[in-house]
Design a protein around this motif. Structure first.
Motif, PDB file in Angstrom:
ATOM      1  N   PHE A  93       0.828  -1.200   0.000  1.00  0.00           N
ATOM      2  CA  PHE A  93       0.000   0.000   0.000  1.00  0.00           C
ATOM      3  C   PHE A  93       0.867   1.256   0.000  1.00  0.00           C
ATOM      4  O   PHE A  93       0.592   2.218  -0.728  1.00  0.00           O
ATOM      5  CB  PHE A  93      -0.931  -0.003   1.214  1.00  0.00           C
ATOM      6  CG  PHE A  93      -1.889   1.151   1.239  1.00  0.00           C
ATOM      7  CD1 PHE A  93      -2.955   1.202   0.359  1.00  0.00           C
ATOM      8  CD2 PHE A  93      -1.728   2.189   2.148  1.00  0.00           C
ATOM      9  CE1 PHE A  93      -3.843   2.271   0.367  1.00  0.00           C
ATOM     10  CE2 PHE A  93      -2.605   3.256   2.175  1.00  0.00           C
ATOM     11  CZ  PHE A  93      -3.668   3.300   1.280  1.00  0.00           C
ATOM     12  N   GLY A  94       1.921   1.277   0.820  1.00  0.00           N
ATOM     13  CA  GLY A  94       2.810   2.430   0.865  1.00  0.00           C
ATOM     14  C   GLY A  94       3.499   2.694  -0.462  1.00  0.00           C
ATOM     15  O   GLY A  94       3.644   3.845  -0.887  1.00  0.00           O
ATOM     16  N   ARG A  95       3.937   1.621  -1.134  1.00  0.00           N
ATOM     17  CA  ARG A  95       4.559   1.786  -2.449  1.00  0.00           C
ATOM     18  C   ARG A  95       3.558   2.302  -3.483  1.00  0.00           C
ATOM     19  O   ARG A  95       3.901   3.107  -4.361  1.00  0.00           O
ATOM     20  CB  ARG A  95       5.153   0.454  -2.905  1.00  0.00           C
ATOM     21  CG  ARG A  95       6.454   0.083  -2.193  1.00  0.00           C
ATOM     22  CD  ARG A  95       7.115  -1.118  -2.845  1.00  0.00           C
ATOM     23  NE  ARG A  95       6.343  -2.341  -2.651  1.00  0.00           N
ATOM     24  CZ  ARG A  95       6.521  -3.178  -1.634  1.00  0.00           C
ATOM     25  NH1 ARG A  95       7.428  -2.915  -0.707  1.00  0.00           N
ATOM     26  NH2 ARG A  95       5.793  -4.286  -1.531  1.00  0.00           N
ATOM     27  N   LEU A  96       2.316   1.835  -3.372  1.00  0.00           N
ATOM     28  CA  LEU A  96       1.277   2.284  -4.298  1.00  0.00           C
ATOM     29  C   LEU A  96       1.031   3.785  -4.155  1.00  0.00           C
ATOM     30  O   LEU A  96       0.917   4.513  -5.151  1.00  0.00           O
ATOM     31  CB  LEU A  96      -0.021   1.507  -4.040  1.00  0.00           C
ATOM     32  CG  LEU A  96      -1.223   1.864  -4.910  1.00  0.00           C
ATOM     33  CD1 LEU A  96      -0.954   1.525  -6.371  1.00  0.00           C
ATOM     34  CD2 LEU A  96      -2.469   1.142  -4.417  1.00  0.00           C
ATOM     35  N   HIS A 223      10.215   4.675  -2.881  1.00  0.00           N
ATOM     36  CA  HIS A 223      11.037   3.795  -3.705  1.00  0.00           C
ATOM     37  C   HIS A 223      10.189   2.630  -4.228  1.00  0.00           C
ATOM     38  O   HIS A 223       9.067   2.432  -3.784  1.00  0.00           O
ATOM     39  CB  HIS A 223      12.206   3.238  -2.894  1.00  0.00           C
ATOM     40  CG  HIS A 223      11.755   2.416  -1.719  1.00  0.00           C
ATOM     41  ND1 HIS A 223      11.380   2.987  -0.518  1.00  0.00           N
ATOM     42  CD2 HIS A 223      11.589   1.074  -1.568  1.00  0.00           C
ATOM     43  CE1 HIS A 223      11.015   2.031   0.324  1.00  0.00           C
ATOM     44  NE2 HIS A 223      11.124   0.861  -0.283  1.00  0.00           N
ATOM     45  N   GLY A 224      10.731   1.887  -5.160  1.00  0.00           N
ATOM     46  CA  GLY A 224      10.064   0.668  -5.620  1.00  0.00           C
ATOM     47  C   GLY A 224       8.962   0.902  -6.621  1.00  0.00           C
ATOM     48  O   GLY A 224       7.911   0.259  -6.556  1.00  0.00           O
ATOM     49  N   THR A 225       9.190   1.807  -7.581  1.00  0.00           N
ATOM     50  CA  THR A 225       8.159   2.056  -8.598  1.00  0.00           C
ATOM     51  C   THR A 225       7.880   0.807  -9.427  1.00  0.00           C
ATOM     52  O   THR A 225       6.718   0.439  -9.656  1.00  0.00           O
ATOM     53  CB  THR A 225       8.605   3.201  -9.526  1.00  0.00           C
ATOM     54  OG1 THR A 225       8.768   4.395  -8.752  1.00  0.00           O
ATOM     55  CG2 THR A 225       7.574   3.450 -10.619  1.00  0.00           C
ATOM     56  N   ASN A 232       0.771  -4.653  -8.739  1.00  0.00           N
ATOM     57  CA  ASN A 232      -0.570  -4.128  -9.022  1.00  0.00           C
ATOM     58  C   ASN A 232      -0.827  -4.221 -10.524  1.00  0.00           C
ATOM     59  O   ASN A 232      -0.894  -3.201 -11.222  1.00  0.00           O
ATOM     60  CB  ASN A 232      -0.684  -2.670  -8.542  1.00  0.00           C
ATOM     61  CG  ASN A 232      -0.554  -2.536  -7.044  1.00  0.00           C
ATOM     62  OD1 ASN A 232      -1.448  -2.915  -6.287  1.00  0.00           O
ATOM     63  ND2 ASN A 232       0.579  -2.005  -6.597  1.00  0.00           N
ATOM     64  N   PRO A 233      -0.955  -5.438 -11.055  1.00  0.00           N
ATOM     65  CA  PRO A 233      -1.119  -5.611 -12.507  1.00  0.00           C
ATOM     66  C   PRO A 233      -2.375  -4.904 -13.013  1.00  0.00           C
ATOM     67  O   PRO A 233      -3.433  -4.957 -12.375  1.00  0.00           O
ATOM     68  CB  PRO A 233      -1.228  -7.130 -12.676  1.00  0.00           C
ATOM     69  CG  PRO A 233      -1.643  -7.639 -11.327  1.00  0.00           C
ATOM     70  CD  PRO A 233      -1.025  -6.724 -10.322  1.00  0.00           C
TER      71      PRO A 233
END
Length: 441
Positions: A93-96, A223-225, A232-233
């Motif tokens: 969720f944080g990366r999203l 980070h982590g794009t 999240n396909p």
């Protein structure tokens, strides 16, 4: 029949949360709509029809460029964010959300750059003769994290916070308009209001959303794009298609002003802008449905509870149809007195345009929930096709109808296209639900 559907809705487990959210959003949108009319009254009396037309051209230019270049990720964030929260995957969720922030920042920079790049064309073709106005438009769209803030507040059911921010900004804008009128600052003063409110509303919405996110124990991970896109396909596809659907619709609602600026006088554009802004005040009553119901429709679709989804959509549609039949008839009956009483005798020629626009808005409000329904059912491509078809129809109609009927022809183009859009969306929703139910059984 409407009462029976409302009773069924109240029996649904999601109804308590949905009606609570709708209460907040409806109340705020009513306040914003009324304040918007007050602001429009002040602006009309301060600037006159020609000045109001110039303000409309600037706002339309800034917003259409932002709409075309800044793809808002909130629909995709809600869809995939709901799944991440359901799985209690805080890092995903944080990366999203970090991905959403990056998209908002890049979109704002791109929008501002395009606004400045096209500034010479605007001054040449649309009669914007002040060199500072394109810079003001660029500043208004430069820093925008509004979409990320909206997605966070809606995901965490904090529609109350969103309602307070939006209402507060509407109140501030109206108060500032009164000050500009009193001080006699004219068009520059109203442009300054447009820029300031645009920046403040985005910043406050984002700050409130991040605060709520932290309260729930989540943190933004910038980070982590690539990781976020892989886990999240379909994120980019949904973001692009949902934005295309909105772009195709809002292009007709923004580009129309720029088209008219090449065909009629700024005074006539002012009449049309008055009608459009009155219509937007009415649309604020329907937009809460989109905002509150889309997360619920998404959850029902993910759970494959299509009968409940169909009842919800049908109940909302019938409810709007019944209310609009009563309200629109009353408004149209007293339309002359309303327009002249609020905005002055100078705007009497706008009565016909306002009347046509009111009917057009009514058709759209009847089907206000159909767009979110199609997105929740995975019919984003179909929604884009409908938007493309109705937009093409609009652009095919607006010039000949405006040449024939003046600005009333532009309003009539909206009415025809809204009717076509409503019929097509009803057909697609019914077809999609039938197909999904057959798959389930």
């Amino acid at each position: 029949m409407i009462a029976r559907f409302v009773m069924k809705l109240r029996d649904e487990p999601i109804s308590g949360r949905l009606f609570k959210n709708l209460k907040w959003i409806f109340s705020s949108q009513i306040i914003i709509g009324l304040l918007g009319l007050v602001y429009l009254t002040i602006a009309a009396r301060a600037l006159g029809a020609a000045g109001l037309g110039m303000l409309a051209i600037l706002e339309a230019y800034a917003r259409i460029v932002a709409r075309l270049t800044h793809l808002e990720p909130w629909q995709a964030v809600i869809r995939h964010g709901s799944d991440a929260l359901e799985q209690q995957d805080s890092h995903r969720f944080g990366r999203l959300i970090g991905l959403s922030v990056k998209l908002d920042l890049v979109g704002g920079l791109l929008a501002a750059a395009v606004v400045l790049l096209l500034a010479p064309l605007v001054k040449t073709h649309f009669g914007v003769n002040a060199d500072w106005m394109p810079y003001a438009a660029a500043l208004a769209v430069l820093f925008s994290l509004h979409a990320t803030g909206i997605s966070l507040l809606r995901l965490f059911d904090r529609f109350d916070i969103l309602a307070k921010v939006d209402s507060g900004m509407a109140a501030l804008r109206t108060a500032l308009a009164g000050a500009v009128l009193y001080l006699g600052l004219g068009l520059p003063g109203f442009v300054a209001i447009f820029v300031g409110i645009s920046l403040m509303q985005g910043a406050l919405t984002y700050a409130a959303g991040v605060r709520e996110m932290r309260r729930k124990g989540h943190r933004i991970e910038m980070h982590g794009t690539r990781t976020s896109l892989s886990e999240n396909p379909g994120f980019l596809r949904l973001m692009i298609n949902s934005n295309l659907a909105v772009i195709l619709r809002q292009t007709t609602q923004r580009l129309d002003v720029l088209i008219l600026a090449t065909l009629v006088t700024p005074t006539a554009v002012g009449y049309y802008h008055l009608a459009r802004r009155c219509g937007e005040a009415a649309l604020r009553i329907g937009r809460p449905i989109n905002q509150a119901v889309y997360p619920e429709l998404t959850k029902l679709a993910v759970r494959r509870e299509f009968d409940r989804l169909a009842r919800l959509v049908k109940g909302i549609g019938l409810g709007f149809a019944g209310v609009l039949a009563v309200v629109l008839s009353g408004v149209i009956w007293f339309i002359d007195a309303i327009v002249i009483g609020l905005f002055g005798v100078e705007f009497a020629p706008a009565v016909t345009v306002v009347t046509i626009q009111a009917v057009a808005v009514g058709l759209y409000l009847i089907g206000i929930v159909l767009g979110p329904t199609l997105l929740s059912l995975g019919e984003d491509k179909a929604l884009v096709r409908v938007g493309a078809l109705t937009s093409a129809l609009f652009f095919a109609l607006i010039i000949p109808l405006t040449t024939l009927l003046g600005v009333s022809g532009a309003a009539l183009s909206h009415l025809i296209c809204n009717g076509v859009w409503l019929l097509l969306c009803v057909f697609l929703v019914r077809r999609s639900l039938r197909a999904l139910k057959d798959e389930t059984t």
